[in-house]
Design a protein around this motif. Structure first.
Motif, short mmCIF file in Angstrom:
data_model
loop_
_atom_site.label_atom_id
_atom_site.label_comp_id
_atom_site.label_asym_id
_atom_site.label_seq_id
_atom_site.Cartn_x
_atom_site.Cartn_y
_atom_site.Cartn_z
N THR A 1 0.81 -1.23 0.00
CA THR A 1 0.00 0.00 0.00
C THR A 1 0.84 1.28 0.00
O THR A 1 0.57 2.18 -0.81
N HIS B 1 -4.19 -2.37 -6.23
CA HIS B 1 -3.70 -3.02 -5.02
C HIS B 1 -4.19 -4.46 -5.07
O HIS B 1 -5.40 -4.72 -5.01
N GLU C 1 0.68 4.18 -2.92
CA GLU C 1 0.33 5.58 -2.63
C GLU C 1 1.35 6.53 -3.26
O GLU C 1 0.98 7.57 -3.82
#
Length: 196
Positions: free
Chosen positions: A54, A71, A58
């Motif tokens: 994650t 994801h 980002e």
């Protein structure tokens, strides 16, 4: 450091030079913060990146580069079979079972498309000692000139498979693929999916 460099980035050209003419859609498996995906996007109109980390995703999404970042786990995420002209992967295959990973990558490539992998494997001592010592010297020289960029993604060390094992797996799963062992502790596999 003017430009990012590490062992993985050093072999990005192997993947970028394998992009087939007219490629319209590419997948970067284990895309991390998106460096390879952005390079692919310079040559391929539609690029998808997939990763399980994650924080790295980002960072990738922060570039607002027109790339779709997913994801998920490429092994079971519902990506359509034979939907990519290029499937690329750098330093990801050793995070999963090598045979299962290569089979899944193979199945995502369209006929006439290319699978391009740069991976890590384990050296075997004492047979690989001269190779490992040479690699360490060359790596040190590169770092002295270029520096070293540390990617933000999780790592797996040591890799579970050896270089000879990866060559065998590539031959079994991807007939007529090209396998190369590279000096900076990496191997590459290039494979073009036959047209029906």
């Amino acid at each position: 450091m003017k430009q990012r460099w590490n062992h993985n980035i050093h072999y990005h050209p192997r993947i970028l030079n394998a992009i087939p003419n007219g490629a319209r859609r590419a997948l970067d498996i284990g895309c991390g913060e998106g460096m390879l995906a952005r390079s692919l996007h310079a040559a391929v109109p539609e690029v998808v990146g997939i990763d399980l980390d994650t924080p790295s995703l980002e960072l990738a999404r922060g570039y607002r580069d027109g790339i779709e970042y997913i994801h998920g786990d490429f092994l079971d995420h519902p990506l359509a079979p034979e939907s990519f002209d290029v499937v690329a992967s750098v330093a990801t295959l050793h995070h999963v079972d090598a045979r299962a990973g290569l089979r899944r990558m193979r199945d995502l490539v369209r006929p006439g498309g290319v699978l391009a992998v740069v991976g890590l494997a384990r050296t075997t001592m004492p047979r690989d000692l001269p190779y490992a010592l040479t690699a360490a010297a060359v790596s040190t020289a590169h770092r002295a000139v270029k520096g070293r960029w540390e990617h933000p993604s999780p790592t797996v060390w040591p890799p579970p498979e050896t270089f000879p094992t990866m060559k065998t797996v590539a031959t079994e799963v991807l007939p007529n693929s090209t396998y190369h062992r590279h000096l900076l502790l990496r191997y590459s596999i290039l494979w073009t999916k036959p047209r029906a």
